[in-house]
Scaffold this motif. Structure first.
Motif, PDB file in Angstrom:
ATOM      1  N   UNK A 199       1.322  -0.887  -0.246  1.00 41.15           N
ATOM      2  CA  UNK A 199       0.175  -0.097   0.092  1.00 41.15           C
ATOM      3  C   UNK A 199       1.411   1.567  -0.255  1.00 41.15           C
ATOM      4  N   UNK A 200       0.161   2.562  -0.335  1.00 39.77           N
ATOM      5  CA  UNK A 200       0.917   3.461   0.223  1.00 39.77           C
ATOM      6  C   UNK A 200       0.567   4.134   1.537  1.00 39.77           C
ATOM      7  N   UNK A 201       1.301   4.371   2.829  1.00 40.23           N
ATOM      8  CA  UNK A 201       0.776   5.119   3.787  1.00 40.23           C
ATOM      9  C   UNK A 201       1.489   6.309   3.106  1.00 40.23           C
ATOM     10  N   UNK A 202       0.224   7.079   4.215  1.00 44.41           N
ATOM     11  CA  UNK A 202       0.830   8.371   4.215  1.00 44.41           C
ATOM     12  C   UNK A 202       0.915   9.345   5.816  1.00 44.41           C
ATOM     13  N   UNK A 203       1.938  10.674   5.562  1.00 39.47           N
ATOM     14  CA  UNK A 203       1.906  10.466   7.773  1.00 39.47           C
ATOM     15  C   UNK A 203       1.852  12.027   7.582  1.00 39.47           C
TER      16      UNK A 203
END
Length: 416
Positions: free
Chosen positions: A139-143
């Protein structure tokens, strides 16, 4: 501390290590052909890629991420650091919208998983990683991190690309041969007890850091910033073995048992002798654990289910697309409609003899190779793509539509 980048040279000496920092402006996103990156860096050494996405502008803003973290069905966390006591706080979402205006102005981070499943512009970034098998990408995790925000020094057991999307983050890594593997036992997070960085960089928007599994790293926000983490699926050997054995056991013929028709009188009735062990191995081999076709079919099912954060559900009977007959759906496709794939629908395919098997969220479908490739790689299927499928391929797509893996988007819906 001063950073220690490797020297970049056009003609490296024999056995010289590849550079640890490059500029990718001329050949984004890796600054080199994908084959070279995979040969020299993939699961071997870290790489800082300046200008991996030149002129990058984040497709989402911090307020968008905060709003997503309040939605049911999202996987979100807040990590806060108390510098005076070196204490860490972890909270799980979804969160109340009223929480964010009262958050402090420093030393906390919001992390949201699977943002690519919720935002098509974020998902579009995955096209830059098509040099990797898509089923390997998790996935693409965004922080979002307020100034000073961090999740502490830690290691990941999978490959990760850390793309700076907004603001600036300072990264430290330990690229030494044998970093300390011990974790702290006084915090809920899996943070390293010791961290001795060998390199340090400040990343700007468009810069990207690649880290192989097991490289200790620590990122701290210099200002309010967004970081996109493209993480890989890397099941452990124990997970692979456990699922495969469960599959074998569930499918096993009850008549396949331990047998000893050649049994001789026991010399010692309490002994498990070599002949007994040979028979036990024969009983296990009867399950065909080393059958390549059976292994391949199991792995296709397993990997399209592994770490799937969301579920694809069929629409209620008589509602939505399920209420439309196949003739109506095909008429719509002929007149400009598109079958859009569900963001949580994971697909992969493999050759099976002269044909192929398409795997969709743990289910297998027998298809011609051309159909399997087309369906697995398509984010959506329009009328032309549907017409190009064989009868079996169209049957499969219709079945997947009924199961919720596609939704029918018509031109009138898009205008609305």
């Amino acid at each position: 501390m001063a950073r220690q980048p490797g020297k970049q040279r056009s003609g490296t000496a024999k056995n010289a290590a590849p550079p640890i920092e490059i500029d990718a402006s001329a050949l984004p996103p890796l600054g080199m052909p994908a084959a070279r990156f995979l040969r020299d860096y993939w699961q071997k050494r870290p790489l800082l890629i300046r200008n991996a996405f030149p002129g990058f502008e984040s497709p989402i803003q911090p307020e968008d991420l905060a709003g997503l973290a309040c939605e049911e069905g999202t996987l979100s966390r807040i990590v806060a650091h108390d510098r005076e006591r070196d204490g860490w706080m972890l909270r799980h979402g979804p969160f109340d919208e009223a929480l964010f205006p009262d958050m402090p102005h420093h030393d906390w981070t919001l992390l949201v998983q699977d943002v690519d499943k919720w935002d098509s512009d974020v998902a579009a970034l995955l096209e830059a990683f098509d040099f990797l098998p898509r089923w390997r990408i998790d996935d693409i995790m965004v922080s979002f991190a307020a100034p000073g925000g961090s999740v502490g020094a830690h290691v990941d057991q999978y490959d990760v690309f850390l793309l700076q999307a907004l603001g600036h983050r300072r990264w430290q890594i330990d690229a030494s041969e044998n970093p300390s593997p011990e974790f702290r036992n006084d915090v809920e997070l899996k943070l390293l007890r010791e961290f001795h960085p060998t390199h340090e960089w400040l990343l700007r928007p468009g810069d990207m850091l690649y880290l192989p599994p097991g490289v200790p790293h620590h990122g701290v926000a210099e200002d309010a910033c967004l970081t996109f983490s493209v993480g890989m699926r890397a099941p452990s050997a124990a997970e692979l073995l456990g699922d495969f054995v469960d599959t074998l056991a569930a499918d096993a013929d009850e008549s396949l048992r331990y047998r000893d028709p050649d049994l001789a009188p026991a010399k010692d009735p309490a002994q498990i002798d070599d002949d007994a062990m040979r028979r036990a191995i024969e009983a296990l081999n009867a399950l065909r654990m080393n059958d390549p076709e059976r292994l391949g079919d199991w792995f296709g099912r397993f990997v399209t289910l592994y770490r799937n954060a969301g579920e694809v559900l069929a629409p209620p009977e008589g509602a939505g697309d399920a209420a439309r007959s196949r003739i109506e759906v095909e008429w719509d496709l002929q007149h400009g409609a598109t079958l859009e794939r569900h963001p949580y629908s994971r697909m992969a395919w493999r050759k099976a003899g002269r044909a192929a098997r398409l795997y969709v969220n743990g289910q297998g479908y027998d298809l011609p190779v051309r159909d399997a490739k087309s369906v697995a790689n398509a984010k959506g299927i329009d009328g032309a793509a549907y017409a190009a499928l064989s009868d079996r391929g169209r049957d499969c797509v219709h079945e997947l539509l009924q199961a919720g893996h596609y939704s029918l988007a018509t031109g009138s819906e898009e205008e609305e």
